[in-house]
Design a protein around this motif. Structure first.
Motif, PDB file in Angstrom:
ATOM      1  N   UNK A  96      62.433   8.036 -54.220  1.00 19.81           N
ATOM      2  CA  UNK A  96      63.175   9.130 -53.910  1.00 19.81           C
ATOM      3  C   UNK A  96      62.718   9.537 -52.627  1.00 19.81           C
ATOM      4  N   UNK A  97      63.816   9.834 -51.689  1.00 23.14           N
ATOM      5  CA  UNK A  97      63.705  10.423 -50.250  1.00 23.14           C
ATOM      6  C   UNK A  97      63.937  11.845 -50.180  1.00 23.14           C
ATOM      7  N   UNK A  98      63.219  12.652 -49.692  1.00 25.91           N
ATOM      8  CA  UNK A  98      63.957  14.000 -49.487  1.00 25.91           C
ATOM      9  C   UNK A  98      63.695  14.315 -47.854  1.00 25.91           C
ATOM     10  N   UNK A  99      64.817  14.802 -47.503  1.00 28.68           N
ATOM     11  CA  UNK A  99      64.856  14.989 -45.968  1.00 28.68           C
ATOM     12  C   UNK A  99      64.509  16.732 -45.862  1.00 28.68           C
ATOM     13  N   UNK A 100      63.215  16.923 -45.311  1.00 24.40           N
ATOM     14  CA  UNK A 100      62.931  18.152 -45.125  1.00 24.40           C
ATOM     15  C   UNK A 100      63.476  18.929 -43.694  1.00 24.40           C
ATOM     16  N   UNK A 101      63.471  20.109 -43.743  1.00 21.87           N
ATOM     17  CA  UNK A 101      63.921  20.826 -42.544  1.00 21.87           C
ATOM     18  C   UNK A 101      62.558  21.073 -41.611  1.00 21.87           C
ATOM     19  N   UNK A 102      62.791  21.455 -40.432  1.00 18.08           N
ATOM     20  CA  UNK A 102      62.011  21.515 -39.556  1.00 18.08           C
ATOM     21  C   UNK A 102      60.578  22.052 -39.551  1.00 18.08           C
ATOM     22  N   UNK A 103      60.311  23.401 -40.207  1.00 17.48           N
ATOM     23  CA  UNK A 103      58.878  23.751 -40.366  1.00 17.48           C
ATOM     24  C   UNK A 103      58.242  23.003 -41.364  1.00 17.48           C
ATOM     25  N   UNK A 104      58.784  22.336 -42.474  1.00 23.36           N
ATOM     26  CA  UNK A 104      57.978  21.571 -43.360  1.00 23.36           C
ATOM     27  C   UNK A 104      57.893  20.144 -42.872  1.00 23.36           C
ATOM     28  N   UNK A 105      58.841  19.788 -42.092  1.00 25.19           N
ATOM     29  CA  UNK A 105      59.197  18.376 -41.661  1.00 25.19           C
ATOM     30  C   UNK A 105      57.696  18.033 -40.579  1.00 25.19           C
ATOM     31  N   UNK A 106      57.521  18.991 -39.948  1.00 29.77           N
ATOM     32  CA  UNK A 106      56.509  19.062 -38.728  1.00 29.77           C
ATOM     33  C   UNK A 106      55.050  18.988 -39.481  1.00 29.77           C
ATOM     34  N   UNK A 107      55.050  19.873 -40.380  1.00 28.16           N
ATOM     35  CA  UNK A 107      53.770  19.982 -41.355  1.00 28.16           C
ATOM     36  C   UNK A 107      53.463  18.597 -41.956  1.00 28.16           C
ATOM     37  N   UNK A 108      54.513  17.875 -42.711  1.00 34.24           N
ATOM     38  CA  UNK A 108      54.208  16.823 -43.299  1.00 34.24           C
ATOM     39  C   UNK A 108      53.789  15.587 -42.451  1.00 34.24           C
ATOM     40  N   UNK A 109      54.499  15.764 -41.130  1.00 37.70           N
ATOM     41  CA  UNK A 109      54.113  14.580 -40.011  1.00 37.70           C
ATOM     42  C   UNK A 109      52.720  14.779 -39.698  1.00 37.70           C
ATOM     43  N   UNK A 110      52.229  15.990 -39.467  1.00 32.10           N
ATOM     44  CA  UNK A 110      50.786  16.264 -39.071  1.00 32.10           C
ATOM     45  C   UNK A 110      49.762  15.621 -40.297  1.00 32.10           C
ATOM     46  N   UNK A 111      50.287  15.981 -41.507  1.00 30.11           N
ATOM     47  CA  UNK A 111      49.317  15.656 -42.561  1.00 30.11           C
ATOM     48  C   UNK A 111      49.246  14.087 -42.898  1.00 30.11           C
ATOM     49  N   UNK A 112      50.161  13.219 -42.019  1.00 30.39           N
ATOM     50  CA  UNK A 112      50.275  11.978 -42.226  1.00 30.39           C
ATOM     51  C   UNK A 112      48.773  11.353 -41.574  1.00 30.39           C
ATOM     52  N   UNK A 113      48.189  11.877 -40.821  1.00 27.69           N
ATOM     53  CA  UNK A 113      46.879  11.585 -40.272  1.00 27.69           C
ATOM     54  C   UNK A 113      45.709  11.322 -41.509  1.00 27.69           C
ATOM     55  N   UNK A 114      45.973  12.178 -42.423  1.00 31.78           N
ATOM     56  CA  UNK A 114      44.869  12.232 -43.477  1.00 31.78           C
ATOM     57  C   UNK A 114      45.142  10.851 -44.459  1.00 31.78           C
ATOM     58  N   UNK A 115      46.440  10.407 -44.249  1.00 32.60           N
ATOM     59  CA  UNK A 115      46.642   9.281 -45.128  1.00 32.60           C
ATOM     60  C   UNK A 115      46.643   7.820 -44.231  1.00 32.60           C
ATOM     61  N   UNK A 116      45.923   8.193 -43.119  1.00 32.73           N
ATOM     62  CA  UNK A 116      45.925   6.745 -42.133  1.00 32.73           C
ATOM     63  C   UNK A 116      47.109   6.379 -41.798  1.00 32.73           C
TER      64      UNK A 116
END
Length: 130
Positions: free
Chosen positions: A1-21
């Motif tokens: 399942x792929x969900x396309x997020x809008x800009x405020x949440x999209x930038x938050x999710x991309x930043x949190x990517x560092x915590x899953x290496x």
């Protein structure tokens, strides 16, 4: 399942990517092969723990050479405690990184592909290396 997020949440999710290496966070995915990205994900916590041990040894040597005050020297019980807390904090990310190579799905043409890299066929080529 792929969900396309809008800009405020999209930038938050991309930043949190560092915590899953996730190496996409530092844009390293375009310069590294899929195997190198997987190895980087799995080995990063071990590298961090090794770096803490080396840093503790360096501070002890600097203290004995009178280059560093005693209050800045890392004590081994505290270093081991910090290493344990680090592994405890990133346990889920480490476990997820380890099982990424085994998450395959059946495509409509009957071939099993890797979920994270759909162009990679499970059990063939680079997937066998993982």
């Amino acid at each position: 399942l792929v969900i396309s997020w809008e800009d405020p949440l999209k930038s938050i999710w991309s930043f949190l990517g560092i915590f899953v290496f996730d190496p996409k966070f530092i844009q390293a995915g375009c310069t590294m092969s899929d195997v190198a990205v997987y190895i980087w994900r799995v080995m990063l916590p071990a590298f961090l723990v090794s770096w803490m041990a080396v840093y503790a040894v360096l501070t002890a040597v600097a203290y004995k050479a009178r280059l560093l005050p005693g209050r800045l020297v890392m004590e081994w019980p505290k270093v081991r405690n910090t290493m344990g807390q680090l592994f405890q904090a990133v346990y889920i990310a480490i476990a997820m990184s380890c099982i990424l190579a085994f998450q395959c799905y059946q495509s409509p043409n009957g071939v099993k592909n890797l979920q994270q890299h759909p162009y990679m066929i499970c059990g063939e080529g680079d997937h066998e290396i993982l």
